[in-house]
Design an enzyme around this catalytic site. Structure first.
Site: not given
Ligand code: ADP
Length: 392
Positions: A7, A88, A177, A203, A207, A236, A326, A328, A379
């Site tokens: 990544n 990724r 995601h 998720h 974010g 956001r 994180g 969840g 992931e």
């Protein structure tokens, strides 16, 4: 077979090497501050973490340190043992609906799609090129964050704006995601023992996005043209009246760049709480009686519940709700507040089952109409699985 999951960010490179198909992590690490003073990397091997401060002027140098570490630690004896490298990629536009082997055409497409992810895709291109030089014999694959969402029907991905915005400027819902939603929905289906399922996957990290997954395929998702859509996030805003943007630009003379910064970096939990974008700080603030933190949390939870309710209707019911990422996986209170608001759907929390962080388990009572599960996302493993399939 050895497979690397990679990544690349503009100044970072995260990796995990797997023995496949056993799915065993052999070594992992992260290179940070690439191209910036004070660069370093950390490696995790046999449960032990080591940090090394070295000059990392570019990604090529980082990849060279990475291959040296693999060899000197005898994770591999020759670079030819690395059969697959999965990268990724944040934006695949509507060109990619699955993981693909990277050839020159794919690389050019990823580069072109930088239009949609100006911070992320260029970094991935740099990373792909660096690994190509260092490990030319490995099969390189591109695993797209957007691919899983390509099954959305047109009525869910189109915006009600002038047609040319879509046909000429590629404005549509792409989601994000996707690799995580795919991983946790596949795992949930495994647990349920069938694939003809109606799932809502949440998720929720710094974010966040919610997806409706029908029979293993994405039907709808809350993120949009960019990752600043849907639920409220750390910094956001998520969904809001689009006209606020032009109104505020006219009122204050903000430039597009300043507006982008305000919506992505100064909004969300940070803006409402006035103290932090991190849900742990919001939880602490609430405990200390901070009213703004309580308001931020209420808005955050309500927006998530809005999406779950919407997708429940859209799916025509729901076989399971999944929490991951994180917040969840780790925020006991956020999960509890969401589930309590779903009581009208017959969802019943099991408070003691919910009193955990980061473990896979059902957190609702036996007589809950819809079971809710925590499923820690992975992931990197998903990238390794896809890459293994194409490289074996
Ligand atoms: P991203 O990948 O989007 O950067 P993550 O999925 O890593 O984000 O989630 C990060 C967020 O998870 C943090 O900002 C924090 O709010 C939340 N988080 C992590 N651990 C906990 C915890 N123990 N309790 C509550 N929230 C947590």
């Amino acid at each position: 077979m050895k497979v690397l999951s990679v990544n690349c960010g503009s100044s970072s490179l995260k990796f995990q090497m797997y023995e496949m198909p056993e799915e065993k992590v052999l070594i992992s690490g992260v290179f940070e501050r690439i191209g910036i003073d004070g660069s370093f990397y950390t490696i995790k091997l046999n449960g032990e973490k080591t940090k090394k401060e070295v000059a990392l002027p570019n990604h090529d140098v980082a990849v060279n340190y990475l291959t040296e570490e693999l060899l000197s630690n005898h994770v591999i004896e020759s670079l030819d043992e690395i059969k697959g490298i999965g990268h990724r990629i944040v934006a695949g536009g509507d060109k990619f609906d699955k993981t693909v082997v990277i050839d020159d055409k794919v690389l050019a497409d990823i580069d072109y799609l930088s239009l949609l992810a100006p911070l992320h895709n260029p970094a991935a291109v740099v990373g792909i090129k660096a690994f190509r030089k260092a490990v030319p014999n490995a099969v390189a694959t591109a695993v797209f964050d957007t691919a899983f969402h390509q099954t959305m029907p047109k009525e869910n991905y189109l915006y009600p704006v002038p047609e040319e915005w879509y046909t000429k400027y590629s404005v549509r819902r792409y989601g994000a995601h996707g690799t995580s939603h795919k991983y946790v929905s596949a795992r949930m289906n495994e647990i349920l023992g069938r694939t003809d399922t109606k799932l809502i996957t949440c998720h929720i990290g710094n974010g966040g996005s919610i997806s409706a997954v029908l029979n293993g395929k994405c039907l709808n998702t809350s993120m949009g043209f960019t990752p600043n859509a849907g639920i409220i996030m750390g910094s956001r805003c998520g969904d809001m009246d689009a006209t606020i943007v032009t109104y505020m630009m006219e009122q204050t003379g903000m430039s597009p760049k300043e507006m982008d910064n305000a919506l992505n970096k100064q909004s969300g939990l940070l803006a409402v709480s006035g103290i932090s974008s991190d849900s742990r700080d919001i939880e602490d603030g609430i405990k200390a009686g901070n009213a703004k933190c309580a308001l931020a949390q209420k808005m955050f939870v309500n927006r998530i519940v809005d999406f779950i309710a919407k997708y429940y209707v859209e799916l025509g019911g729901c076989d399971a709700i999944v929490f991951t990422a994180g917040i969840g996986e780790n925020s006991i209170s956020t999960r509890a507040e969401i589930i309590e608001k779903l009581a009208v759907l017959g969802v019943k929390l099991d408070a003691s089952a919910n009193d955990v962080r980061g473990v896979e388990r059902c957190i609702t009572a036996k007589d809950s109409k819809i079971p809710c599960w925590i499923i820690p996302t992975d992931e990197e493993l998903m990238i390794a699985r896809d890459t293994y399939e194409l490289a074996k």
